[in-house]
Design an enzyme around this catalytic site. Sequence first.
Site, PDB file in Angstrom:
ATOM      1  N   ASP A 103       0.831  -1.206   0.000  1.00 15.38           N
ATOM      2  CA  ASP A 103       0.000   0.000   0.000  1.00 15.38           C
ATOM      3  C   ASP A 103       0.867   1.257   0.000  1.00 15.38           C
ATOM      4  OD1 ASP A 103      -2.202  -1.642   0.270  1.00 15.38           O
ATOM      5  OD2 ASP A 103      -2.192  -1.474   2.463  1.00 15.38           O
TER       6      ASP A 103
HETATM    7  N1  URA Z   1      -1.356  -6.009   3.807  1.00 17.40           N
HETATM    8  C1  URA Z   1      -1.825  -4.752   3.822  1.00 17.40           C
HETATM    9  O1  URA Z   1      -2.870  -4.479   4.371  1.00 17.40           O
HETATM   10  N2  URA Z   1      -1.107  -3.795   3.204  1.00 17.40           N
HETATM   11  C2  URA Z   1       0.054  -4.040   2.573  1.00 17.40           C
HETATM   12  O2  URA Z   1       0.664  -3.123   2.029  1.00 17.40           O
HETATM   13  C3  URA Z   1       0.539  -5.358   2.581  1.00 17.40           C
HETATM   14  C4  URA Z   1      -0.199  -6.320   3.198  1.00 17.40           C
END
Ligand code: URA
Length: 238
Positions: A103
Site C-alpha cells: 500500500d
Molecule cells: N497487507 C496490507 O494491508 N497492506 C500491505 O501493504 C501489505 C499487506
Amino acid sequence: MRLQKYMAKCGIASRRKSEKIILDNRVKVNNKIINELGYKVDINKDTVSVDDKKIFLEEEKVYILLNKPTGYVTTVSDQFNRPTVIDLIEGVNQRIYPVGRLDYDTSGLLILTNDGDLTYKLTHPKHEVNKTYVSKVKGVPTQEEINRFENGLIIDGYKTSKASIKILRKFNNKSLVEIKIHEGRNRQVRKMCKEIGHPVVTLKRVAIGTIELGNLEVGKWRKLTEKEVDYLKKKKTL
Ligand code: URA
C-alpha cells in the site's frame, strides 16, 4: 558477436550446445545457413534464425530488493502523479516492475524485477510465499483475538487462511506485533487487524520467505544475491 555467444545470449542453449546446433546446419544468418563456428554477427543488423525461427536477445534479468518508504505507490505510473517506487531505482537500465504490491502507506521489503516467470510464481494465489510484517496496532490484542486472527477471519466474504500474530511490545494504548500471512489480498493485514478490533497504525514488511529486509535504509535498494534468487526460483510451495 560470435554466433554461438549470440545464440547463448538469446537463451537458445549454452555456447557449447549452440556450437553443435551450428554444425548441424540448423542456423541461418540473413536466411543463409552458416555452419562456421565463430562466425561474427552484427547484433543490430543481422537476422539470425534457428530451425527457421528468428531468435532475439534476452534482456539480462535483474532482481532488486527495495526498502519502500511510505508515500510511494507500487505501480509503474500513477494516475494522480504520486511518486512511484520506480523513481527510487536509479542506475538500472532494464524495465523492472514490482512483484505484488504494498500500500501507499506501507513501508518495507519490495522485490522488483523484469523476470515475468518469477513474478508469476511469487504472486500466484496457490503458492504465495510467507510474508512477515511488523505493525504498530491500536490497543493490545487478547489471546481470544489472537486465536481468531490465526484460525481465519471472514473478510470481504472469504475466510483468511492460517496466519500468525505475535505481540513484540506493549505500549500504553498501542502494541507492536509481528504478523505472518501467505496470502496477498488487497489490504489484507489492515483488514485482518481491523476485524479483531486493533486497526493498523503503521505497517512494514520485513521479510518474504527467508529473504529479509535487514538494516537496509528506507528508500535504498540492493540487488538480491544469487542465493536469494535461487531460493525464490526453487521454492515450490512458498
Ligand atoms: N497487507 C496490507 O494491508 N497492506 C500491505 O501493504 C501489505 C499487506
